[in-house]
Design an enzyme around this catalytic site. Structure first.
Site, PDB file in Angstrom:
ATOM      1  CB  CYS A 173      -0.907  -0.018   1.224  1.00  0.00           C
ATOM      2  SG  CYS A 173      -1.845   1.505   1.412  1.00  0.00           S
TER       3      CYS A 173
ATOM      4  CB  CYS B 104      -0.570   2.475   4.134  1.00  0.00           C
ATOM      5  SG  CYS B 104      -2.037   1.798   3.382  1.00  0.00           S
ATOM      6  CG  ASP B 105       3.190   1.147   4.413  1.00  0.00           C
ATOM      7  OD1 ASP B 105       2.755   1.631   5.476  1.00  0.00           O
ATOM      8  OD2 ASP B 105       2.961  -0.025   4.060  1.00  0.00           O
TER       9      ASP B 105
END
Ligand code: NAP
Length: 316
Positions: A137, A140-141
């Site tokens: 992701c 997200c990261d």
């Protein structure tokens, strides 16, 4: 049957574009639907930084923002969104029973919209280093890889879109793909090829993820020559497709070999009153707009199903 079970006319499993669009339509039909969100409110769309091809947003829209808008619109008409995870279903008698973390639900009709999950490479080191350099992701990261070297695996729209997103943070983004041709759209390919931070390694697979506490390097293999090499990197993002979240319905509904729930053109599954929409039932299109459309269709059909049943039972 448990006394505390909640009885609902329409129970929707999943809160991605399909589930929340189904909730909007079922709510507007005054069926007071309940949506069990599962683990991912907003579905996979919420993991996408910017969605540029959902109609009505000419400048694009954030994935999380779009999910929130879907939810708000459904709730405005009376849908209830519960942060709850369905664990088991029983389709053997009506109303159908769904056992969730918070208790039991009894549903006159069900709309399955549990989506799909990213596929893993299934190579040594991948699982151990997930969250320590390996990710599925970018939204997200991506931020964790500011000024770092990042590798992307995959050759589809997801790989290209997310690679371009990570160029905001990373010092370099190397896309590794097992062939020479890409599935990604021509527009995304053009943007990536022209980006100064992007590099490409083709006809190559990652065979091992190397690192002790965190990711340090990848072992690569050229599929044409068989030559092996090591590539140092701080991050590995894997975008190689998805598998439907349909395990809970195995042997209870007709499915394809790949685990997609089979539906007809009315979103009906093999069980009367159980409908499916979005990526759990769609191996072909897998777009936010197509999932939303399937969700709306499933709710319209659930409404017709319940109306037909009601009129069959009402006195003449
Ligand atoms: P995809 O189109 O199925 O592409 C998966 C890619 O991963 C392919 O290039 C495939 O290689 C590669 N791959 C698969 N297994 C592999 C393995 N074990 N090792 C190495 N490489 C592997 O998946 P996606 O990119 O997630 O897209 C899924 C769907 O969502 C598509 O319909 C796509 O159009 C859609 N999507 C659309 C957008 C958008 O329109 N903005 C954004 C994201 C996704 P091969 O090509 O060699 O098979």
């Amino acid at each position: 049957m448990s006394d505390s079970a909640k009885h609902v006319k329409v129970l929707i499993l999943g809160a991605g574009p399909a589930g929340l669009s189904a909730a909007l339509y079922a709510a507007r039909a005054e069926l007071e639907p309940i949506v069990l969100t599962g683990m991912q409110l907003g579905g996979q769309a919420a993991l996408t930084h910017t969605i540029e091809n959902y109609p009505g947003f000419p400048e694009g829209v954030g994935g999380i923002q779009l999910g929130e808008l879907f939810q708000k619109q459904a709730e405005r008409f009376g849908a209830k969104v519960e942060f709850d995870l369905a664990q088991a279903v029983d389709f053997s008698q009506r109303p159908y029973k769904v056992t969730a973390d918070s208790g039991e639900y009894l549903a006159d009709s069900l709309i399955l919209a549990t989506g799909a999950n990213p596929l893993h490479l299934e190579i040594p080191g991948e699982e151990e280093l997930t969250g320590r350099g390996v990710s599925y992701c970018a939204t997200c990261d991506g931020w964790f890889f500011k000024d770092k070297k990042v590798v992307i695996v995959g050759g589809g729209d997801s790989a290209f879109e997310e690679a371009l997103f990570i160029t905001r943070y990373a010092s370099s983004v190397t896309l590794i793909h097992r062939r020479e041709e890409f599935r990604a759209s021509v527009l995304l390919q053009k943007r990536a090829k022209e980006h100064p931070k992007m590099n490409f390694i083709l006809n190559t697979v990652v065979t091992e993820v190397v690192g002790k506490e965190k990711l340090e390097a990848l072992k690569l293999k050229d599929v044409k020559t068989g030559a092996e090499s090591t590539f140092e990197t701080d991050g590995l993002f894997i975008f190689i497709g998805h598998a439907p979240n349909s395990q809970m319905f195995k042997s209870k509904l007709e499915m394809s070999e790949l685990g997609y729930v089979k539906v007809n053109d009315k979103m009906e599954t093999s069980v009367p009153g159980v409908f499916a929409a979005g990526e759990i039932a769609d191996p072909t299109f897998r777009q936010v707009v197509t999932s939303a459309g399937m969700g709306a269709a499933a709710a319209i059909q659930a409404t017709r199903f319940l109306e037909a049943e009601e009129s069959a039972h009402s006195p003449a």
